[in-house]
Motif scaffolding. Structure first.
Motif, mmCIF file in Angstrom:
data_model
loop_
_atom_site.group_PDB
_atom_site.id
_atom_site.type_symbol
_atom_site.label_atom_id
_atom_site.label_comp_id
_atom_site.label_asym_id
_atom_site.label_seq_id
_atom_site.Cartn_x
_atom_site.Cartn_y
_atom_site.Cartn_z
ATOM 1 N N LYS A 1 18.472 48.839 4.829
ATOM 2 C CA LYS A 1 19.226 49.578 3.812
ATOM 3 C C LYS A 1 18.562 49.477 2.434
ATOM 4 O O LYS A 1 18.860 50.268 1.548
ATOM 5 N N LEU A 2 17.736 48.458 2.273
ATOM 6 C CA LEU A 2 17.049 48.315 0.979
ATOM 7 C C LEU A 2 16.076 49.473 0.799
ATOM 8 O O LEU A 2 15.590 50.039 1.777
ATOM 9 N N PRO A 3 15.774 49.813 -0.459
ATOM 10 C CA PRO A 3 14.818 50.899 -0.660
ATOM 11 C C PRO A 3 13.463 50.562 -0.055
ATOM 12 O O PRO A 3 12.990 49.436 -0.146
ATOM 13 N N HIS A 4 12.872 51.525 0.595
ATOM 14 C CA HIS A 4 11.531 51.382 1.164
ATOM 15 C C HIS A 4 10.668 52.561 0.727
ATOM 16 O O HIS A 4 9.721 52.915 1.405
ATOM 17 N N TYR A 5 10.997 53.173 -0.393
ATOM 18 C CA TYR A 5 10.342 54.459 -0.675
ATOM 19 C C TYR A 5 8.863 54.331 -0.981
ATOM 20 O O TYR A 5 8.110 55.285 -0.803
ATOM 21 N N VAL A 6 8.435 53.158 -1.406
ATOM 22 C CA VAL A 6 7.010 52.986 -1.669
ATOM 23 C C VAL A 6 6.210 53.077 -0.370
ATOM 24 O O VAL A 6 5.211 53.782 -0.276
ATOM 25 N N ASP A 7 6.701 52.379 0.659
ATOM 26 C CA ASP A 7 6.020 52.440 1.952
ATOM 27 C C ASP A 7 6.182 53.811 2.580
ATOM 28 O O ASP A 7 5.282 54.340 3.221
ATOM 29 N N TYR B 1 0.548 50.710 4.808
ATOM 30 C CA TYR B 1 1.074 49.582 4.033
ATOM 31 C C TYR B 1 0.983 48.348 4.915
ATOM 32 O O TYR B 1 0.762 48.460 6.115
ATOM 33 N N GLN C 1 9.921 47.700 -5.080
ATOM 34 C CA GLN C 1 9.344 49.049 -5.048
ATOM 35 C C GLN C 1 8.701 49.393 -6.393
ATOM 36 O O GLN C 1 8.621 50.551 -6.768
#
Lengths: 218, 373, 318
Positions: free
Chosen positions: B334-340, C181, C81
């Protein structure tokens, strides 16, 4: 703010005959230990550099030195068997101090120790006597702390490896005559090997096993 | 003091307020008291104490209330609290033979010394919703016939079998040997049985149930008999070095299950039944039984069996039994993963472009061939 | 979810918890593991990870490392992030503000300790800084070999054939290495290491970085480290050299190039813009007068004022 009770230390103290009054530990156990740890961490992360350690007013029984006592209080507890060399082992006051303040079991076989304190580093036993860790668990090796070190200006060795930008000069005394051959051999068996911390008057330095000793032109 | 503050903080604060509001529900309905939870939801309390690895009924009740009845969340609250408690040492082994038994059944003998004591159980009840419970404020207290207090000893079934040499002996351990404790040392493999049992005792009931069930369906069959299940109160003792003797710290309620499984034997040792062991806080029989079955399955190597099934796979079982770890990692998605995700987006777009490029070339090639023909 | 930023003040005031939450015995255990980790760059040191008041998988490893090294005089930056404002970064920062009462900051240059999840700041770090990574799966070989007993042997024997086979299969199948990644690296010519799920864009930053890097995996109970100036090589092949992501546009807000960008969807008609993932870097550039091509766009105003993670909580009312 409270710290966790050091129950083991309390238990140990009961067994110890209360001869001379016991020297006090850290005045501020939480923050003194944190500062000392950061010095040790910086020393290992930057091999050969000198890191200031404020021994927090410690007055341990000789031949234990204030800086070495600070390291012991910072790193040792009942999970870390400690080995003492002859001069330290011979002092009941030193053993009582370490038992009371750290709870660390004092062992007589160097290979059983997680940490070793060396009060007379000029006549230190070979580094190979200590636990070198295994190929699968190289972290299970010993950390050896040398007391009474002087970081003189005479260049002894050149260091290379992780934590060192290019190369660095490093000098300590006293150490045994064959010490640098031993240190070089220690780093050749990387990732196994022991880590060395040199405790001076108000400073420490370290040589982790990852540091390579380069031949120095004299 | 200077503190970094930005927008997300407000949203989080509001979310917490909303959670607290939802937890309480309609305020015209009286709030639950911890006593009510501890008394009337005792199975939930037992599960939370077991998986939370901390025996304290009141704290478990509080955790259940705070977690809105989410038992894994409640066990997590208990664990996080437990880890802050000072550690004085390890108790002496609990003697379940001296248990003040409230329930004791054996499936292997019709009758046995000490007798069968049915005690409180859902077994043999008809699972019909009891609408009387919905209507009553206070469940009618039916008079319960109390058996004459059992002063006669209640030997463990495995000891009875052992006296005849039919049960493998309990492993002999050195009294002074260090106690394995996976909360103090990270688990490493291969793990010895003490650590395996500790892991199972803290493990998720549902996970162990499914694994135990799988062994019954042929995935590593162990032919278990419920030698004995006993539930009741045992004393916990602590050996005080300075006194030179053990002192009683208090009493806890536990369920113990000893499974009796198929034989082992060799040229050196005569055939005997083999053991699977389960012990949990409170009355949680389903888990005690599952634990005993999984324990037995993981002993394949010492008993000279083959490893063929998931329940036998020590590393697999022990690495995935802890529901606090499992829920954390599953829910961390549920945590943001938008970078990956951005990195993956970029790659998928590139790979699709390459794919279409290749297909176009191929089609052009085919068209050219057709035209030539 | 149990909230960490919301531990009632009263709990701390009662003095129930130690400075930075962990008791001193736990800190010593973690500190010893950190020293071993630094002495054996890239090797995963097992440690008796504690249950923390936030879930496993939500940064418990990083939090334990930070708690073990943190001192009164430190200044802490917490990013997730790349942003200081993502919900979990806010929560973890709040945890240390409450339990250690240390100074916190959003400015990279001001921080002495930076705890991060999935990014490395764009601004080069200095020798006085420590970068703490939150790691979900520390074992780079785990997805190739699930068994710890096996992967431990592979590390002991420096047998990384499996990893090279995997990367090579990627090339055979896709024409390039399909890892974007958590891209594996070799540290100090010895251990293959997972740099945590940072985009491979950040891999060059960890090579010979001036700052000390500490990696904490709470659920998997491992700590590892890279000392300053340590050689860190991203795995590749001679004919398929390692390369990082490239973005064909600059940041829409600040115009920065050669930085990692997040894609933000603006509407349901395909409108999107790319903005710096490192929010502090972007803000500093805008404060210095740099303007990106979309800086004047109304959508940009919304993004830059609330942060991309300007999450809202509202009660749904029928």
């Amino acid at each position: 703010m409270t710290t966790a009770p050091e129950t083991n230390a309390t238990q140990e103290s009961r067994k110890t005959p209360a001869t001379p009054p016991l020297a006090a530990g850290f005045q501020d156990p939480v923050h003194d230990a944190q500062a000392c740890f950061r010095a040790a961490m910086n020393a290992i992360a930057r091999p050969g550099t000198r890191q200031a350690v404020d021994a927090g007013g410690l007055t341990p029984p000789a031949p234990l030195t204030p800086v070495a006592a600070a390291l012991a209080l910072t790193l040792l507890d009942y999970d870390t068997p400690v080995w003492l060399d002859k001069p330290l082992m011979a002092s009941d006051a030193v053993k009582a101090f370490l038992r009371f303040h750290t709870g660390a079991p004092i062992v007589s076989e160097p290979v059983e120790a997680a940490f070793a304190l060396v009060g007379n580093p000029g006549q230190m036993i070979p580094l190979a006597s200590f636990n070198q860790g295994s190929a699968e668990y190289p972290d299970r090796s010993a950390t050896v702390i040398l007391l009474g070190q002087d970081f003189g200006a005479v260049q002894a060795v050149t260091l290379q490896g992780p934590g060192i930008q290019d190369s660095a000069a490093f000098s300590v005394s006293p150490v045994p005559p064959v010490f640098w051959e031993q240190v070089a051999a220690n780093s050749r068996q990387f990732p196994r090997g022991i880590d060395l911390i040199f405790a001076g008057d108000a400073e420490i330095a370290a040589l982790p096993r990852s540091t390579r000793i380069m031949p120095t032109e004299v | 003091m200077y503190v970094a503050v930005k927008g997300g903080e407000k949203a989080i604060r509001n979310a917490h307020k909303l959670t607290a509001k939802r937890r309480r529900g309609d305020t015209s309905v009286p709030a639950l008291t911890l006593e009510q939870i501890a008394q009337q939801l005792s199975h939930s309390v037992a599960r939370v104490m077991g998986e939370g690895s901390l025996y304290d009924e009141t704290l478990a009740a509080l955790a259940i209330k705070q977690a809105r009845g989410d038992l894994i969340e409640a066990a997590f609250l208990m664990r996080a609290y437990r880890t802050t408690l000072p550690r004085f040492g390890y108790s002496t082994p609990v003697d379940t033979g001296a248990m003040l038994v409230e329930r004791r059944v054996s499936a292997t003998y019709k009758d046995l010394p000490g007798g069968q004591v049915l005690g409180p159980t859902f077994d043999y009840s008809h699972r019909l919703l009891d609408f009387a419970l919905a209507a009553e404020d206070d469940g009618a207290q039916l008079p319960v016939e109390t058996a004459q207090s059992e002063d006669r000893p209640m030997p463990r079934v495995t000891d009875l079998l052992g006296d005849e040499g039919l049960m493998e002996p309990d492993p002999v351990t050195d009294e002074d040997a260090p106690v394995g404790d996976l909360t103090r040392e990270p688990l490493s493999f291969p793990a010895d049985r003490d650590l395996r049992l500790q892991n199972l005792a803290r493990g998720d009931e549902g996970f162990l149930l499914a694994l135990a069930y799988s062994t019954q369906r042929g995935y590593g069959r162990t032919h278990p008999f419920a030698g004995e299940i006993r539930y009741g109160e045992v004393e916990v003792e602590f050996f005080a070095e300075e006194l030179g003797f053990a002192v009683t710290l208090g009493a806890i309620k536990v369920t113990e299950c000893q499974m009796v499984n198929q034989f082992a034997g060799s040229a050196q040792a005569a055939p005997t039944f083999t053991r699977g062991y389960g012990l949990v806080f409170g009355q949680v029989e389903r888990k005690a039984m599952s634990m005993a079955m999984v324990d037995r399955s993981m002993r394949w190597q010492e008993l000279g069996e083959e490893q063929v099934a998931p329940a036998q796979d020590i590393e697999f079982v022990l690495s995935h039994s802890d529901n606090i770890q499992a829920t954390g990692f599953v829910e961390h998605l549920k945590l943001p993963h938008y970078v990956d995700f951005q990195a993956e987006l970029d790659l998928v777009r590139r790979m699709r472009a390459e794919w279409f490029g290749r297909r176009e070339q191929q089609e052009e090639g085919e068209a050219a061939t057709e035209a030539a023909q | 979810m149990t909230d960490t930023a919301q531990i009632p003040d009263s709990v701390y005031e009662q003095g129930e918890y130690n400075f930075a939450y962990l008791d001193e015995q736990t800190k010593r255990m973690i500190r010893r593991a950190i020293l071993k980790g630094i002495a054996i760059p890239g090797y995963q040191v097992p440690f008796a990870s504690r249950e923390m008041p936030m879930p496993y998988g939500w940064g418990t490893g990083g939090v334990q490392v930070t708690a073990a090294i943190l001192g009164r005089d430190d200044c802490l930056k917490m990013i997730d992030q790349g942003s200081d404002d993502t919900t979990n970064a806010v929560s973890l920062r709040g945890f240390f503000e409450k339990t250690a009462e240390v100074r916190t900051t959003c400015e990279t240059a001001e921080a002495t300790i930076i705890q991060t999840r999935h990014r490395i700041p764009e601004k080069p770090l200095t020798g006085d800084q420590i970068l703490v990574f939150q790691v979900p799966i520390p074992e780079p070989l785990r997805f190739l070999e699930p068994r710890e007993t096996e992967t431990r042997k592979m590390h002991a024997l420096e047998d990384y054939g499996l990893m090279h086979v995997k990367l090579y299969e990627d090339i055979a199948k896709n024409g390039h290495i399909a890892t974007t990644y958590a891209y594996p690296v070799k540290v100090n010519d010895r251990y293959v290491m997972d740099p945590s799920p940072t985009p491979k864009f950040d891999n060059p930053k960890i090579d010979r970085m001036a700052a000390l890097q500490l990696y904490g995996a709470g659920r998997e109970k491992r700590i590892y480290a890279i000392p300053p100036y340590t050689k860190v090589k991203s795995l590749d092949f001679e004919d398929y050299p390692f390369e990082i992501q490239k973005f064909d546009k600059p940041c829409g807000l600040c115009g920065a190039e050669n930085v990692y960008l997040d894609e933000v969807i603006l509407d349901d008609r395909g409108g999107r813009m790319f903005v710096c993932s490192d929010s502090d870097y972007c803000e500093e550039r805008r404060a210095d007068g740099h303007l990106g091509p979309m800086a004047a766009d109304p959508a940009a105003a919304r993004i830059s004022s609330t942060g991309i993670d300007g999450a809202k909580t509202g009660e749904t009312v029928r």
